[in-house]
Design a protein around this motif. Structure first.
Motif, PDB file in Angstrom:
ATOM      1  N   HIS A 183       0.804  -1.214   0.000  1.00  0.00           N
ATOM      2  CA  HIS A 183       0.000   0.000   0.000  1.00  0.00           C
ATOM      3  C   HIS A 183       0.843   1.273   0.000  1.00  0.00           C
ATOM      4  O   HIS A 183       0.299   2.365   0.139  1.00  0.00           O
ATOM      5  N   LEU A 184       2.142   1.142  -0.171  1.00  0.00           N
ATOM      6  CA  LEU A 184       3.005   2.315  -0.203  1.00  0.00           C
ATOM      7  C   LEU A 184       2.866   3.046  -1.530  1.00  0.00           C
ATOM      8  O   LEU A 184       2.582   2.444  -2.565  1.00  0.00           O
ATOM      9  N   SER A 185       3.128   4.335  -1.501  1.00  0.00           N
ATOM     10  CA  SER A 185       3.095   5.106  -2.734  1.00  0.00           C
ATOM     11  C   SER A 185       4.379   4.865  -3.525  1.00  0.00           C
ATOM     12  O   SER A 185       5.345   4.298  -3.026  1.00  0.00           O
ATOM     13  N   ARG A 186       4.380   5.293  -4.751  1.00  0.00           N
ATOM     14  CA  ARG A 186       5.556   5.125  -5.615  1.00  0.00           C
ATOM     15  C   ARG A 186       6.763   5.864  -5.036  1.00  0.00           C
ATOM     16  O   ARG A 186       7.882   5.368  -5.077  1.00  0.00           O
ATOM     17  N   ARG A 187       6.561   7.030  -4.485  1.00  0.00           N
ATOM     18  CA  ARG A 187       7.647   7.819  -3.903  1.00  0.00           C
ATOM     19  C   ARG A 187       8.264   7.089  -2.709  1.00  0.00           C
ATOM     20  O   ARG A 187       9.476   7.056  -2.551  1.00  0.00           O
ATOM     21  N   GLU A 188       7.420   6.506  -1.871  1.00  0.00           N
ATOM     22  CA  GLU A 188       7.917   5.771  -0.706  1.00  0.00           C
ATOM     23  C   GLU A 188       8.706   4.533  -1.130  1.00  0.00           C
ATOM     24  O   GLU A 188       9.743   4.217  -0.547  1.00  0.00           O
ATOM     25  N   LYS A 189       8.245   3.845  -2.162  1.00  0.00           N
ATOM     26  CA  LYS A 189       8.957   2.674  -2.658  1.00  0.00           C
ATOM     27  C   LYS A 189      10.318   3.053  -3.218  1.00  0.00           C
ATOM     28  O   LYS A 189      11.312   2.358  -2.999  1.00  0.00           O
ATOM     29  N   LYS A 190      10.382   4.181  -3.936  1.00  0.00           N
ATOM     30  CA  LYS A 190      11.664   4.642  -4.479  1.00  0.00           C
ATOM     31  C   LYS A 190      12.635   4.977  -3.355  1.00  0.00           C
ATOM     32  O   LYS A 190      13.824   4.695  -3.453  1.00  0.00           O
ATOM     33  N   GLU A 191      12.140   5.577  -2.293  1.00  0.00           N
ATOM     34  CA  GLU A 191      13.001   5.927  -1.159  1.00  0.00           C
ATOM     35  C   GLU A 191      13.521   4.671  -0.475  1.00  0.00           C
ATOM     36  O   GLU A 191      14.695   4.602  -0.096  1.00  0.00           O
ATOM     37  N   ILE A 192      12.688   3.659  -0.329  1.00  0.00           N
ATOM     38  CA  ILE A 192      13.129   2.398   0.267  1.00  0.00           C
ATOM     39  C   ILE A 192      14.198   1.752  -0.604  1.00  0.00           C
ATOM     40  O   ILE A 192      15.229   1.286  -0.101  1.00  0.00           O
ATOM     41  N   GLU A 193      13.991   1.745  -1.921  1.00  0.00           N
ATOM     42  CA  GLU A 193      14.976   1.168  -2.831  1.00  0.00           C
ATOM     43  C   GLU A 193      16.295   1.932  -2.762  1.00  0.00           C
ATOM     44  O   GLU A 193      17.367   1.336  -2.795  1.00  0.00           O
ATOM     45  N   ARG A 194      16.226   3.253  -2.663  1.00  0.00           N
ATOM     46  CA  ARG A 194      17.428   4.084  -2.551  1.00  0.00           C
ATOM     47  C   ARG A 194      18.201   3.735  -1.284  1.00  0.00           C
ATOM     48  O   ARG A 194      19.424   3.570  -1.303  1.00  0.00           O
ATOM     49  N   ARG A 195      17.488   3.608  -0.185  1.00  0.00           N
ATOM     50  CA  ARG A 195      18.142   3.279   1.083  1.00  0.00           C
ATOM     51  C   ARG A 195      18.782   1.896   1.040  1.00  0.00           C
ATOM     52  O   ARG A 195      19.892   1.706   1.548  1.00  0.00           O
ATOM     53  N   LEU A 196      18.109   0.931   0.438  1.00  0.00           N
ATOM     54  CA  LEU A 196      18.676  -0.413   0.311  1.00  0.00           C
ATOM     55  C   LEU A 196      19.933  -0.395  -0.548  1.00  0.00           C
ATOM     56  O   LEU A 196      20.913  -1.091  -0.253  1.00  0.00           O
ATOM     57  N   LYS A 197      19.914   0.407  -1.600  1.00  0.00           N
ATOM     58  CA  LYS A 197      21.094   0.544  -2.460  1.00  0.00           C
ATOM     59  C   LYS A 197      22.263   1.133  -1.662  1.00  0.00           C
ATOM     60  O   LYS A 197      23.397   0.651  -1.757  1.00  0.00           O
ATOM     61  N   ILE A 198      21.998   2.153  -0.866  1.00  0.00           N
ATOM     62  CA  ILE A 198      23.042   2.787  -0.059  1.00  0.00           C
ATOM     63  C   ILE A 198      23.566   1.822   0.991  1.00  0.00           C
ATOM     64  O   ILE A 198      24.774   1.748   1.234  1.00  0.00           O
ATOM     65  N   ILE A 199      22.685   1.046   1.616  1.00  0.00           N
ATOM     66  CA  ILE A 199      23.115   0.064   2.619  1.00  0.00           C
ATOM     67  C   ILE A 199      24.030  -0.975   1.977  1.00  0.00           C
ATOM     68  O   ILE A 199      25.068  -1.340   2.529  1.00  0.00           O
ATOM     69  N   GLY A 200      23.662  -1.454   0.805  1.00  0.00           N
ATOM     70  CA  GLY A 200      24.508  -2.414   0.099  1.00  0.00           C
ATOM     71  C   GLY A 200      25.864  -1.833  -0.247  1.00  0.00           C
ATOM     72  O   GLY A 200      26.903  -2.490  -0.103  1.00  0.00           O
ATOM     73  N   PHE A 201      25.877  -0.589  -0.702  1.00  0.00           N
ATOM     74  CA  PHE A 201      27.130   0.100  -1.012  1.00  0.00           C
ATOM     75  C   PHE A 201      27.980   0.248   0.237  1.00  0.00           C
ATOM     76  O   PHE A 201      29.186   0.027   0.224  1.00  0.00           O
ATOM     77  N   PHE A 202      27.343   0.606   1.336  1.00  0.00           N
ATOM     78  CA  PHE A 202      28.036   0.778   2.612  1.00  0.00           C
ATOM     79  C   PHE A 202      28.708  -0.518   3.057  1.00  0.00           C
ATOM     80  O   PHE A 202      29.854  -0.522   3.490  1.00  0.00           O
ATOM     81  N   GLU A 203      27.993  -1.628   2.931  1.00  0.00           N
ATOM     82  CA  GLU A 203      28.541  -2.917   3.349  1.00  0.00           C
ATOM     83  C   GLU A 203      29.705  -3.347   2.467  1.00  0.00           C
ATOM     84  O   GLU A 203      30.621  -4.014   2.939  1.00  0.00           O
ATOM     85  N   GLU A 204      29.676  -2.955   1.203  1.00  0.00           N
ATOM     86  CA  GLU A 204      30.741  -3.369   0.297  1.00  0.00           C
ATOM     87  C   GLU A 204      31.964  -2.455   0.358  1.00  0.00           C
ATOM     88  O   GLU A 204      33.096  -2.926   0.340  1.00  0.00           O
ATOM     89  N   TYR A 205      31.754  -1.138   0.453  1.00  0.00           N
ATOM     90  CA  TYR A 205      32.860  -0.193   0.330  1.00  0.00           C
ATOM     91  C   TYR A 205      33.210   0.559   1.607  1.00  0.00           C
ATOM     92  O   TYR A 205      34.254   1.202   1.666  1.00  0.00           O
ATOM     93  N   GLY A 206      32.329   0.555   2.594  1.00  0.00           N
ATOM     94  CA  GLY A 206      32.645   1.204   3.855  1.00  0.00           C
ATOM     95  C   GLY A 206      32.029   2.585   4.014  1.00  0.00           C
ATOM     96  O   GLY A 206      31.399   3.131   3.109  1.00  0.00           O
TER      97      GLY A 206
END
Length: 70
Positions: A25-48
């Motif tokens: 039931h999330l809006s498109r904007r909320e889904k994009k923000e969640i995807e952005r955060r997941l991308k940043i978390i993955g980057f953080f775990e790989e590169y520091g």
């Protein structure tokens, strides 16, 4: 044949199902923000932390907060 109740065997099953229903039931904007955060978390775990701060301007404490929330 005996009926098996999944909710009683898997710890946190009800909470997981509620979370999945809420995501639908999330809006498109909320889904994009969640995807952005997941991308940043993955980057953080790989590169520091330092590389993440330079690439996304997001601090270490913010990433840990997002990980805790998710």
């Amino acid at each position: 044949m005996q009926q098996i109740y999944v909710g009683s065997y898997i710890r946190g099953y009800n909470r997981l199902m509620k979370y999945i229903a809420d995501i639908e039931h999330l809006s498109r904007r909320e889904k994009k923000e969640i995807e952005r955060r997941l991308k940043i978390i993955g980057f953080f775990e790989e590169y520091g932390a330092k590389a993440t701060r330079q690439a996304f301007e997001v601090g270490r404490s913010t990433v840990y907060l997002w990980k805790k929330t998710l």
